[in-house]
Design a protein around this motif. Structure first.
Motif, PDB file in Angstrom:
ATOM      1  N   THR A   1       4.853   8.180   8.332  1.00  0.00           N
ATOM      2  CA  THR A   1       3.564   8.102   7.631  1.00  0.00           C
ATOM      3  C   THR A   1       3.128   9.499   7.176  1.00  0.00           C
ATOM      4  O   THR A   1       2.634   9.676   6.048  1.00  0.00           O
ATOM      5  CB  THR A   1       2.499   7.477   8.565  1.00  0.00           C
ATOM      6  OG1 THR A   1       3.020   6.241   9.075  1.00  0.00           O
ATOM      7  CG2 THR A   1       1.199   7.209   7.829  1.00  0.00           C
TER       8      THR A   1
ATOM      9  N   ALA B   1       2.753  10.927   3.164  1.00  0.00           N
ATOM     10  CA  ALA B   1       1.523  11.544   2.653  1.00  0.00           C
ATOM     11  C   ALA B   1       1.792  12.947   2.097  1.00  0.00           C
ATOM     12  O   ALA B   1       1.157  13.370   1.126  1.00  0.00           O
ATOM     13  CB  ALA B   1       0.479  11.606   3.768  1.00  0.00           C
TER      14      ALA B   1
ATOM     15  N   VAL C   1       4.625   1.382  -0.326  1.00  0.00           N
ATOM     16  CA  VAL C   1       3.203   1.232  -0.663  1.00  0.00           C
ATOM     17  C   VAL C   1       2.513   0.331   0.361  1.00  0.00           C
ATOM     18  O   VAL C   1       1.430   0.649   0.875  1.00  0.00           O
ATOM     19  CB  VAL C   1       3.042   0.655  -2.094  1.00  0.00           C
ATOM     20  CG1 VAL C   1       1.583   0.381  -2.415  1.00  0.00           C
ATOM     21  CG2 VAL C   1       3.647   1.621  -3.118  1.00  0.00           C
ATOM     22  N   LEU C   2       3.168  -0.792   0.694  1.00  0.00           N
ATOM     23  CA  LEU C   2       2.575  -1.782   1.592  1.00  0.00           C
ATOM     24  C   LEU C   2       2.456  -1.267   3.029  1.00  0.00           C
ATOM     25  O   LEU C   2       1.393  -1.346   3.644  1.00  0.00           O
ATOM     26  CB  LEU C   2       3.433  -3.062   1.563  1.00  0.00           C
ATOM     27  CG  LEU C   2       3.032  -4.188   2.517  1.00  0.00           C
ATOM     28  CD1 LEU C   2       1.719  -4.817   2.075  1.00  0.00           C
ATOM     29  CD2 LEU C   2       4.123  -5.258   2.581  1.00  0.00           C
ATOM     30  N   HIS C   3       3.561  -0.748   3.579  1.00  0.00           N
ATOM     31  CA  HIS C   3       3.587  -0.376   4.996  1.00  0.00           C
ATOM     32  C   HIS C   3       3.102   1.049   5.274  1.00  0.00           C
ATOM     33  O   HIS C   3       2.669   1.351   6.376  1.00  0.00           O
ATOM     34  CB  HIS C   3       5.011  -0.510   5.567  1.00  0.00           C
ATOM     35  CG  HIS C   3       5.535  -1.907   5.566  1.00  0.00           C
ATOM     36  ND1 HIS C   3       4.884  -2.945   6.190  1.00  0.00           N
ATOM     37  CD2 HIS C   3       6.658  -2.446   5.021  1.00  0.00           C
ATOM     38  CE1 HIS C   3       5.582  -4.056   6.034  1.00  0.00           C
ATOM     39  NE2 HIS C   3       6.655  -3.786   5.329  1.00  0.00           N
ATOM     40  N   TYR C   4       3.237   1.939   4.278  1.00  0.00           N
ATOM     41  CA  TYR C   4       2.937   3.359   4.539  1.00  0.00           C
ATOM     42  C   TYR C   4       1.859   3.917   3.615  1.00  0.00           C
ATOM     43  O   TYR C   4       1.673   5.128   3.558  1.00  0.00           O
ATOM     44  CB  TYR C   4       4.221   4.192   4.415  1.00  0.00           C
ATOM     45  CG  TYR C   4       5.226   3.871   5.500  1.00  0.00           C
ATOM     46  CD1 TYR C   4       5.210   4.552   6.718  1.00  0.00           C
ATOM     47  CD2 TYR C   4       6.178   2.871   5.330  1.00  0.00           C
ATOM     48  CE1 TYR C   4       6.116   4.258   7.721  1.00  0.00           C
ATOM     49  CE2 TYR C   4       7.087   2.555   6.325  1.00  0.00           C
ATOM     50  CZ  TYR C   4       7.053   3.255   7.531  1.00  0.00           C
ATOM     51  OH  TYR C   4       7.945   2.957   8.532  1.00  0.00           O
ATOM     52  N   ALA C   5       1.196   3.038   2.870  1.00  0.00           N
ATOM     53  CA  ALA C   5       0.107   3.443   1.969  1.00  0.00           C
ATOM     54  C   ALA C   5       0.534   4.559   1.006  1.00  0.00           C
ATOM     55  O   ALA C   5      -0.239   5.458   0.693  1.00  0.00           O
ATOM     56  CB  ALA C   5      -1.121   3.880   2.780  1.00  0.00           C
ATOM     57  N   ALA C   6       1.803   4.512   0.547  1.00  0.00           N
ATOM     58  CA  ALA C   6       2.269   5.521  -0.424  1.00  0.00           C
ATOM     59  C   ALA C   6       1.511   5.329  -1.740  1.00  0.00           C
ATOM     60  O   ALA C   6       1.183   4.203  -2.125  1.00  0.00           O
ATOM     61  CB  ALA C   6       3.764   5.359  -0.658  1.00  0.00           C
ATOM     62  N   ASP C   7       1.251   6.438  -2.415  1.00  0.00           N
ATOM     63  CA  ASP C   7       0.636   6.381  -3.745  1.00  0.00           C
ATOM     64  C   ASP C   7       1.711   5.862  -4.714  1.00  0.00           C
ATOM     65  O   ASP C   7       2.751   6.506  -4.876  1.00  0.00           O
ATOM     66  CB  ASP C   7       0.182   7.798  -4.127  1.00  0.00           C
ATOM     67  CG  ASP C   7      -0.320   7.895  -5.557  1.00  0.00           C
ATOM     68  OD1 ASP C   7      -0.271   6.883  -6.284  1.00  0.00           O
ATOM     69  OD2 ASP C   7      -0.759   8.995  -5.952  1.00  0.00           O
TER      70      ASP C   7
ATOM     71  N   ASP D   1       8.023  -1.047  -3.019  1.00  0.00           N
ATOM     72  CA  ASP D   1       6.877  -1.891  -2.618  1.00  0.00           C
ATOM     73  C   ASP D   1       6.583  -1.737  -1.123  1.00  0.00           C
ATOM     74  O   ASP D   1       5.422  -1.723  -0.708  1.00  0.00           O
ATOM     75  CB  ASP D   1       7.158  -3.368  -2.927  1.00  0.00           C
ATOM     76  CG  ASP D   1       7.200  -3.641  -4.428  1.00  0.00           C
ATOM     77  OD1 ASP D   1       6.705  -2.792  -5.204  1.00  0.00           O
ATOM     78  OD2 ASP D   1       7.738  -4.705  -4.823  1.00  0.00           O
TER      79      ASP D   1
END
Length: 459
Positions: free
Chosen positions: A199, A203, A220-226, A217
């Motif tokens: 994580t 970031a 983005v879904l699991h690690y809140a990637a931009d 995907d």
């Protein structure tokens, strides 16, 4: 002094080549800023596995192949690569030239032998120190960009990139949250420390490279990637090495395999995640239904124990004996890439029942060699394999479902050559040159956005 002048003239040559390429693409004259967008030299980090190691042993696998091939193709388009990896024996020189423009640097971090991947987080500080020492001998700005592979390298890359004022590009290869959601029975889940580490790297990175749209995907879904920072670059395959060559009969003759046999092949690291046991169970189901196939069935398992498979290195041999199929299974240690290509050519079908697979490089390699693939419909495998055209995709891990497909290959001898031809055609679109060019574009984007961020920060 002369070497510095040589480096400068080399740099000027790269810039002038780049300008001429830009000029062909766009009628507008490039600005000074645009000249330096593509890196001249990249520090590539691979902490836990050396590009010089034999794939299929220990923690060496598709990622090793990926790093070597990518680095060599980047060097061919004038991007020098220095790969930093942990020294695993005292005999290694500090630096080895892998090929022109690609240097492997061995960093002392912890004892040479006996360290599992799980022990490496405690050595990241020592590894980072080694990377910084190598850098200390160079002028500022020596590395234009850091490209880290796997989360352990991402942590070193995060610090190095910040210290050098360079952008960080990171490739996950596998993700703890995805692996933990698809665990094989009895397999060990990835620790919370890895999830936190991943994580943090997501970031910190300027750009993230995903193998497939599905992996993008998941970031983005699991690690809140931009989403704007995630780029999809399919791994490539060495099409010179993995090709149909002189065909199935010649490969079988070289490997001492019977010409008329049905040969479902497993090639890879032997661990629960890769599910070689599913192939053995499927073979047992097939032989229960069709005992007459026993005389013409050979099941090679090519690879060494790895990861949680190290706890029971003999587990697969014992399973074959318990299932009553030890006579048809042939265990072989990992082999070099050229011989691996021969195993692919010799097989009727490559079987990949994995629980999780970020891409499945082996699937593309086998297809490039002209062999269809029977795989679990997980991760990147639906991108690598075109269902019912270049192979078969199976939902789940029920041995009976795999046995049904193996029966099709047993009953229709023309299925292997027919699908194999389509497979070889399909694999040709996965050349490493394409992957390297796409990666260079990601580097360019990372440098541009990094500059913009630095300028706005100081503005």
């Amino acid at each position: 002094m002369s070497s510095d002048r040589h480096a400068r003239s080399e740099e000027e040559r790269h810039v002038s080549q780049y300008v001429s390429r830009l000029g062909r693409r766009s009628p507008a004259a490039p600005s000074r800023l645009r000249l330096h967008r593509r890196p001249r030299r990249v520090a590539m980090l691979s902490v836990h596995t050396s590009p010089l190691h034999q794939p299929g042993t220990g923690d060496a696998g598709g990622m090793n192949v990926y790093i070597v091939e990518l680095a060599q193709r980047l060097a061919a388009i004038n991007i020098e690569v220095e790969i930093f990896t942990r020294a695993t024996t005292a005999a290694l020189p500090p630096a080895v030239e892998l090929s022109p423009g690609v240097l492997v640097r061995h960093v002392d971090a912890g004892p040479y032998e006996g360290l599992a991947k799980e022990d490496l987080p405690a050595q990241l500080c020592a590894f980072t120190h080694g990377v910084m020492q190598a850098w200390a001998g160079h002028r500022p700005g020596y590395y234009d960009l850091v490209h880290s592979h796997y989360w352990l390298s991402g942590h070193v890359g995060w610090l190095a990139a910040q210290r050098w004022g360079a952008p960080l590009v990171h490739a996950m290869h596998t993700m703890a949250k995805v692996k933990n959601a698809n665990l094989a029975e009895g397999d060990t889940p990835e620790p919370a420390a890895r999830v936190i580490g991943e994580t943090q790297v997501v970031a910190a990175a300027d750009r993230l490279i995903a193998n497939t749209a599905e992996e993008a995907d998941e970031l983005v879904l699991h690690y809140a990637a931009d989403p704007a920072k995630v780029a999809v670059v399919h791994p490539g395959v060495n099409l010179d090495r993995f090709r149909p060559a002189d065909g199935r009969a010649a490969a079988r003759a070289r490997l001492g395999l019977p010409q008329d046999a049905l040969i479902p092949l497993f090639a890879g690291r032997i661990q629960p995640l890769k599910a070689p046991d599913v192939l053995l169970r499927a073979v047992a189901v097939l032989l229960d239904e069709r005992p007459e196939l026993r005389s013409r069935l050979v099941v090679p398992v090519v690879g060494g124990p790895s990861g949680s498979g190290l706890a029971k290195p003999e587990g697969l041999q014992k399973l074959a004996a318990r299932l009553g199929i030890a006579d048809v299974v042939r265990f072989r240690p990992p082999v070099g890439q050229d011989q691996l290509a021969d195993w692919f050519r010799a097989a009727s079908v490559l079987v990949m029942p994995s629980y999780s697979e970020s891409f499945g490089l082996v699937a593309i390699e086998a297809q490039a060699a002209g062999t269809p693939v029977l795989a679990a419909a997980v991760g990147g495998l639906p991108v690598a394999v075109r269902d019912r055209t270049t192979g078969f995709l199976v939902q789940g891990h029920d041995p009976a479902a795999y046995a049904r497909v193996l029966r099709e290959f047993a009953d229709d001898p023309a299925l292997t050559p027919r699908m194999g031809e389509a497979a070889a055609r399909h694999a040709r679109s996965f050349g490493w040159d394409t992957a390297a060019a796409a990666t260079a574009d990601v580097y360019t984007a990372a440098i541009t956005s990094h500059r913009r961020r630095v300028r706005s920060h100081h503005g």
